[in-house]
Design a protein around this motif. Structure first.
Motif, PDB file in Angstrom:
ATOM      1  N   LEU A 576       0.845  -1.197   0.000  1.00  0.00           N
ATOM      2  CA  LEU A 576       0.000   0.000   0.000  1.00  0.00           C
ATOM      3  C   LEU A 576       0.880   1.247   0.000  1.00  0.00           C
ATOM      4  CD1 LEU A 576      -2.865   1.154   0.162  1.00  0.00           C
ATOM      5  CD2 LEU A 576      -2.704   1.024   2.656  1.00  0.00           C
ATOM      6  N   GLN A 577       0.567   2.189  -0.913  1.00  0.00           N
ATOM      7  CA  GLN A 577       1.272   3.462  -0.998  1.00  0.00           C
ATOM      8  C   GLN A 577       0.254   4.584  -0.924  1.00  0.00           C
ATOM      9  OE1 GLN A 577       3.073   2.325  -4.788  1.00  0.00           O
ATOM     10  NE2 GLN A 577       5.102   2.652  -3.887  1.00  0.00           N
ATOM     11  N   ILE A 578       0.474   5.501  -0.004  1.00  0.00           N
ATOM     12  CA  ILE A 578      -0.448   6.622   0.210  1.00  0.00           C
ATOM     13  C   ILE A 578       0.371   7.908   0.254  1.00  0.00           C
ATOM     14  CG2 ILE A 578      -2.156   7.650   1.753  1.00  0.00           C
ATOM     15  CD1 ILE A 578      -2.796   4.913   2.805  1.00  0.00           C
ATOM     16  N   GLY A 579       0.018   8.888  -0.579  1.00  0.00           N
ATOM     17  CA  GLY A 579       0.750  10.143  -0.511  1.00  0.00           C
ATOM     18  C   GLY A 579       0.674  10.957  -1.776  1.00  0.00           C
ATOM     19  N   SER A 580       1.849  11.432  -2.235  1.00  0.00           N
ATOM     20  CA  SER A 580       1.916  12.336  -3.372  1.00  0.00           C
ATOM     21  C   SER A 580       1.680  11.598  -4.684  1.00  0.00           C
ATOM     22  CB  SER A 580       3.280  13.021  -3.404  1.00  0.00           C
ATOM     23  OG  SER A 580       4.294  12.059  -3.662  1.00  0.00           O
ATOM     24  N   ALA A 581       1.452  12.380  -5.757  1.00  0.00           N
ATOM     25  CA  ALA A 581       1.236  11.797  -7.071  1.00  0.00           C
ATOM     26  C   ALA A 581       2.471  11.062  -7.555  1.00  0.00           C
ATOM     27  CB  ALA A 581       0.845  12.896  -8.063  1.00  0.00           C
ATOM     28  N   LEU A 585       2.367   7.147  -8.465  1.00  0.00           N
ATOM     29  CA  LEU A 585       2.256   7.093  -9.936  1.00  0.00           C
ATOM     30  C   LEU A 585       0.869   7.516 -10.390  1.00  0.00           C
ATOM     31  CD1 LEU A 585       4.128   3.696 -10.561  1.00  0.00           C
ATOM     32  CD2 LEU A 585       5.078   6.016 -10.547  1.00  0.00           C
ATOM     33  N   ALA A 586       0.358   8.577  -9.791  1.00  0.00           N
ATOM     34  CA  ALA A 586      -0.998   9.037 -10.093  1.00  0.00           C
ATOM     35  C   ALA A 586      -1.029   9.838 -11.388  1.00  0.00           C
ATOM     36  CB  ALA A 586      -1.507   9.901  -8.939  1.00  0.00           C
ATOM     37  N   PRO A 587      -2.116   9.743 -12.144  1.00  0.00           N
ATOM     38  CA  PRO A 587      -2.276  10.566 -13.351  1.00  0.00           C
ATOM     39  C   PRO A 587      -2.606  12.006 -12.975  1.00  0.00           C
ATOM     40  CG  PRO A 587      -4.252   9.284 -12.985  1.00  0.00           C
ATOM     41  CD  PRO A 587      -3.258   8.823 -11.948  1.00  0.00           C
ATOM     42  N   HIS A 588      -2.497  12.897 -13.926  1.00  0.00           N
ATOM     43  CA  HIS A 588      -2.790  14.300 -13.685  1.00  0.00           C
ATOM     44  C   HIS A 588      -4.284  14.493 -13.436  1.00  0.00           C
ATOM     45  CE1 HIS A 588      -2.561  18.631 -13.917  1.00  0.00           C
ATOM     46  NE2 HIS A 588      -3.538  18.624 -14.828  1.00  0.00           N
ATOM     47  N   GLN A 595      -4.251  16.995  -2.269  1.00  0.00           N
ATOM     48  CA  GLN A 595      -4.640  15.625  -2.618  1.00  0.00           C
ATOM     49  C   GLN A 595      -3.715  14.602  -1.958  1.00  0.00           C
ATOM     50  OE1 GLN A 595      -4.430  15.576  -6.886  1.00  0.00           O
ATOM     51  NE2 GLN A 595      -5.795  17.333  -7.127  1.00  0.00           N
ATOM     52  N   VAL A 596      -4.296  13.500  -1.558  1.00  0.00           N
ATOM     53  CA  VAL A 596      -3.555  12.339  -1.063  1.00  0.00           C
ATOM     54  C   VAL A 596      -3.985  11.140  -1.901  1.00  0.00           C
ATOM     55  CG1 VAL A 596      -3.159  10.784   0.869  1.00  0.00           C
ATOM     56  CG2 VAL A 596      -3.341  13.243   1.286  1.00  0.00           C
ATOM     57  N   HIS A 597      -3.041  10.559  -2.629  1.00  0.00           N
ATOM     58  CA  HIS A 597      -3.350   9.506  -3.599  1.00  0.00           C
ATOM     59  C   HIS A 597      -3.173   8.113  -2.991  1.00  0.00           C
ATOM     60  CE1 HIS A 597      -3.466  12.407  -6.973  1.00  0.00           C
ATOM     61  NE2 HIS A 597      -2.587  13.066  -6.227  1.00  0.00           N
ATOM     62  N   ILE A 598      -3.892   7.136  -3.571  1.00  0.00           N
ATOM     63  CA  ILE A 598      -3.893   5.758  -3.070  1.00  0.00           C
ATOM     64  C   ILE A 598      -3.440   4.807  -4.180  1.00  0.00           C
ATOM     65  CG2 ILE A 598      -5.248   3.932  -2.000  1.00  0.00           C
ATOM     66  CD1 ILE A 598      -5.078   6.430  -0.303  1.00  0.00           C
ATOM     67  N   ASN A 599      -2.479   3.924  -3.853  1.00  0.00           N
ATOM     68  CA  ASN A 599      -2.040   2.878  -4.771  1.00  0.00           C
ATOM     69  C   ASN A 599      -1.965   1.579  -3.987  1.00  0.00           C
ATOM     70  OD1 ASN A 599      -0.215   1.039  -6.210  1.00  0.00           O
ATOM     71  ND2 ASN A 599       0.155   2.760  -7.594  1.00  0.00           N
ATOM     72  N   ARG A 605      -5.708   3.712  -7.372  1.00  0.00           N
ATOM     73  CA  ARG A 605      -7.134   3.640  -7.062  1.00  0.00           C
ATOM     74  C   ARG A 605      -7.834   4.999  -7.112  1.00  0.00           C
ATOM     75  NH1 ARG A 605      -8.828  -1.049  -4.602  1.00  0.00           N
ATOM     76  NH2 ARG A 605      -7.457  -2.766  -5.216  1.00  0.00           N
ATOM     77  N   GLY A 606      -7.178   6.053  -6.688  1.00  0.00           N
ATOM     78  CA  GLY A 606      -7.827   7.355  -6.636  1.00  0.00           C
ATOM     79  C   GLY A 606      -7.152   8.244  -5.607  1.00  0.00           C
ATOM     80  N   PHE A 607      -7.867   9.291  -5.178  1.00  0.00           N
ATOM     81  CA  PHE A 607      -7.246  10.222  -4.225  1.00  0.00           C
ATOM     82  C   PHE A 607      -8.311  10.875  -3.341  1.00  0.00           C
ATOM     83  CE2 PHE A 607      -8.284  12.709  -7.965  1.00  0.00           C
ATOM     84  CZ  PHE A 607      -8.801  13.892  -7.449  1.00  0.00           C
ATOM     85  N   PHE A 608      -7.853  11.296  -2.186  1.00  0.00           N
ATOM     86  CA  PHE A 608      -8.668  12.096  -1.280  1.00  0.00           C
ATOM     87  C   PHE A 608      -8.328  13.565  -1.523  1.00  0.00           C
ATOM     88  CE2 PHE A 608      -8.204   8.056   0.987  1.00  0.00           C
ATOM     89  CZ  PHE A 608      -9.509   7.781   1.348  1.00  0.00           C
ATOM     90  N   SER A 609      -9.328  14.422  -1.647  1.00  0.00           N
ATOM     91  CA  SER A 609      -9.104  15.862  -1.769  1.00  0.00           C
ATOM     92  C   SER A 609      -9.476  16.525  -0.449  1.00  0.00           C
ATOM     93  CB  SER A 609      -9.927  16.444  -2.913  1.00  0.00           C
ATOM     94  OG  SER A 609     -11.306  16.343  -2.653  1.00  0.00           O
TER      95      SER A 609
END
Length: 791
Positions: A576-581, A585-588, A595-599, A605-609
């Motif tokens: 589990l990876q939680i944090g920056s884009a 590997l988050a898309p724009h 934002q906090v992104h989820i992988n 998977r997505g992100f929390f705003s």
């Protein structure tokens, strides 16, 4: 008949017996004593023997009887501040420390024992801290070495951490007793002189010799500290504030001795004894006030450091000073362990760099002891408290030289700038006045010279700064703003630029509006997210964890918190990876919010705003500060909230977004090259920036954000009072200047009478403590009056 000459050791005073080492016509009982003498001689510190005639101790039977209990490892361990396989740390009380020679010798113990890593002296508290390697030396050997060098430690198992000042107080009272007794008796023998009584010349001569005899211990013993201080200053090519005092005392003694021995007068031994007695009272008063001030700081300026208390499976955040022995607590990644404890989790990785300086983490197993001051690395761990929190120990960590500002310029301290010119001026004036009176009336020349030196004693001048700044520290501490020391206040005077971090500093992490965007999360996904974020102290992680407070936690392994990036960990076989884009590997995205992104398992998977809520009263605070300061925002987040920040901060505010901790550090260094700055951060990702700035302030919301890199810790809810705090700090400078003016006014009025020959040395000595007390009262009461507007 052959005479046997008994030789005593030049260093320790012990009989040389059969073994005698000789060097330069001096005898030593062992090679150790000879080596100490050689080291002192090589460093031009042989005044050690002048200041302390017999610094050593009778050791051979003494050590075994008094310190034999140290051979018991269990007892020895109780004295240690810290213990690991390769590193031990202990703090000892050394009452016999008294001069620069002592400091040099005790800070060079590595020359006598290769197992000692380093030794440091706290001269004001007479404490010696020793770091040593247990494989190369042992505590009994170190204690024996200290005794051999003449510095017997004062060890009490129940109060070792507290220390005492009994010995130094006793010495002060003995000196006061001797000088007071001498003063009274010299006055008694001088009654015929006072009242002009005609008595036999033989009695006059006899009383004169008695007065001379009584005055010798006053000069040699009671006034020793003034001469020692003056001598040390001259040796370092510094004219310190004790030099005029020492010269005045010596001048009176020489003049009086001449009159008595030549039978040309009765001398002024009563004036000398009274002078020393009054000076010692003033010095004692000053010392007592300093001790009270120190006590107030040690026990009232506790840090806003909270910890998670576990009570029957229920967790709640409590302030650390409420912890008691037996409490069960949970410490998360990067949090400081506030007290000694026993680990109840299976294992833990602990970084003791704050204590030992070594950055390598140590693996601790269940049931092992954990020492206060360590920082947890990895997953959160549970432990049972052994002792209540030692705030004085956290103070030691905070003031560790590792976190000191680089290249401190003490020449810029206000008292140093003033005193640099004070002593030479007074010496010149006293000499000139003495020479003038030598022509006018030679019998009054010595009195005038002595009176000028005494009445110009800079005690009041020296007290104005510490008492003003000490009062400010205590006022701020009562309002949850804790500064490391008075030098921080003087650095704040020089700053006109405030730099704010955003998240957790000017935003309220407890009042976020959080929305999720992306692939739907299952209950199991939410369980994994909550389990990972609970181990982090970052405000955004805690906000996410609070959303899923009811889910059951999953064990976390291989936990890692990447500064400025986010969290990584293995949970139940999932990565589990939680944090920056960049971390996930988050898309724009087009959403302009934090934002906090989820992988999960390599799948984005997505992100929390987060819609940040700024602290109440922030805009009003900035409006108050902008008249005196310019601002910058230095944040690791994106620029989504630039527009909202523009509404709060002035138009000329500089904004720096998307800065990693390293970027923040470099930005502060660049700004510091042109102006002094105050950096205000949350202490999590801002440690480097806090240290690099002239003044680093860490904002805490009752979380474990204790940061040794910061110069001050401010409770989050008191950030809106920052203008009042800074205003008080700024006004303290004017209070000090007025205190200087009062001190100078006493000196000018007194000196005008002294130069005119209208004041005796005794009256001058009486005026000195009065001026000191008035300056202390003015500065303390004024700071209290100025602080009345702080709610």
């Amino acid at each position: 008949m052959q005479l046997t000459v008994e030789q005593t050791c030049y260093h320790c005073g012990e009989d040389c017996d059969n073994a005698s080492y000789e060097l330069e016509d001096k005898h030593f009982c062992c090679l150790g004593c000879q080596t100490v003498y050689q080291l002192l001689e090589e460093n031009d510190l042989c005044t050690y023997y002048d200041l302390e005639r017999a610094p050593g101790n009778q050791l051979k039977s003494f050590y075994a009887n008094k310190y034999g209990y140290l051979d018991n490892q269990e007892i020895a361990d109780r004295l240690l501040d810290f213990k690991s396989e390769d590193y031990h740390k202990i703090t000892l009380n050394i009452p016999s420390i008294h001069c620069s020679s002592c400091i040099w010798l005790l800070e060079n113990l590595t020359r006598f024992d290769a197992g000692i890593i380093q030794s440091r002296i706290n001269f004001s508290q007479k404490k010696l801290t020793i770091d040593y390697t247990p494989h190369k030396t042992q505590l009994p050997i170190i204690i024996e070495r200290l005794c051999q060098l003449g510095y017997e430690p004062e060890i009490t198992l129940d109060t070792q951490q507290q220390g005492t000042e009994t010995s130094s107080n006793k010495d002060t009272f003995v000196k006061l007793g001797i000088s007071g007794f001498t003063f009274g008796n010299i006055m008694l023998f001088s009654f015929p002189e006072y009242f002009g009584l005609h008595i036999s010349s033989e009695f006059v001569q006899y009383f004169g010799y008695l007065n001379l005899l009584l005055s010798i211990p006053v000069l040699v013993y009671c006034a020793q500290e003034f001469f020692s201080s003056a001598f040390r200053g001259v040796a370092k090519k510094v004219l310190n504030i004790d030099l005029p005092i020492a010269m005045g005392i010596l001048a009176i003694f020489i003049r009086s001795s001449y009159e008595i021995l030549s039978q040309t007068g009765a001398g002024y031994f009563d004036s000398m004894a009274a002078l020393v007695f009054l000076l010692l009272i003033g010095r004692w008063f000053q010392g007592q006030t300093y001790r009270n001030l120190s006590f107030d700081r040690n026990y009232k300026s506790y840090f806003p450091l909270a910890v998670t208390l576990i009570n029957q499976q229920e967790k709640k955040s409590v302030l650390v000073e409420t912890l008691q022995a037996g409490d069960k607590i949970e410490i998360r990644n990067e949090e400081i362990i506030p007290c000694d404890a026993i680990l109840v989790s299976p294992s833990a990785q602990i970084d003791y760099s704050f204590v030992t300086g070594e950055t390598k983490s140590i693996a601790i197993r269940e049931g092992e002891k954990i020492y206060a001051g360590g920082r947890i690395k990895g997953v959160a761990v549970k432990m049972n408290v052994l002792h209540p929190v030692s705030q004085s120990y956290l103070t030691q960590l905070w003031n560790n030289e590792v976190f000191a500002k680089e290249n401190p310029d003490e020449e810029h301290l206000i008292i140093n700038r003033v005193s640099r010119y004070f002593t030479p001026t007074i010496l010149g004036l006293a000499t000139l006045a003495g020479l003038v009176w030598l022509v006018i009336d030679s019998s009054q020349a010595m009195n005038v010279f002595s009176s000028v030196l005494i009445i110009a004693c800079p005690c009041a001048l020296a007290l104005a700064t510490p008492f003003t700044l000490g009062s400010v520290l205590n006022v701020l501490a009562r309002h949850q703003f804790y500064l490391k020391g008075t030098e921080v206040i003087e650095r704040i005077w020089q700053t006109k630029h405030i730099i704010f971090d955003k998240t957790g500093t000017i935003t309220n992490h407890q009042d976020h509006t959080i929305n999720y965007h992306g692939m739907a999360l299952t209950a199991y996904d939410e369980q994994l997210i909550a389990s990972l974020t609970k181990h982090s102290t970052h405000p955004l992680s805690q906000a996410i964890c609070a959303m899923y407070s009811t889910v059951t936690a999953v064990p976390v392994t291989q936990f890692e918190e990447v500064k400025g990036q986010g969290l990584k960990g293995q949970l139940d076989g999932h990565l589990l990876q939680i944090g920056s884009a960049s971390l996930t590997l988050a898309p724009h995205t087009t959403i302009q919010q934090t934002q906090v992104h989820i992988n999960i398992d390599g799948v984005y998977r997505g992100f929390f705003s987060f819609e940040n809520q700024y602290r109440k009263g922030l805009k009003n605070l900035i409006n108050q500060l902008k008249a005196h300061y310019q601002f910058s925002i230095l944040s690791g987040d994106n620029d989504a909230e630039r527009t909202k920040l523009r509404e709060i901060f002035p138009l000329d505010t500089a904004f720096y977004f998307s800065h990693s901790p390293v970027d923040k550090l470099e930005k502060i260094k660049n700004l510091e090259a042109t102006q002094s700055t105050i950096m205000i951060g949350d202490g999590l990702n801002d440690a480097g920036a806090l240290k690099a700035s002239s003044v680093g302030l860490s904002v805490s919301d009752n979380m474990s954000s204790f940061s040794p890199a910061s110069d001050g810790i401010l409770l989050g809810k008191r950030l809106v009072d920052l203008d009042s705090f800074l205003r008080l700090i700024t006004q303290s400078r004017m209070v000090i200047i007025i205190g200087f003016v009062i001190s100078f006014a006493y000196n000018i009025v007194g000196l005008s009478f002294a130069v005119a020959g209208m004041i005796t040395p005794v009256f001058a000595a009486l005026l000195m403590p009065i001026s000191s007390i008035s300056v202390v009262a003015f500065t303390t009461l004024t700071i209290r009056w100025l602080s009345r507007r702080i709610s």
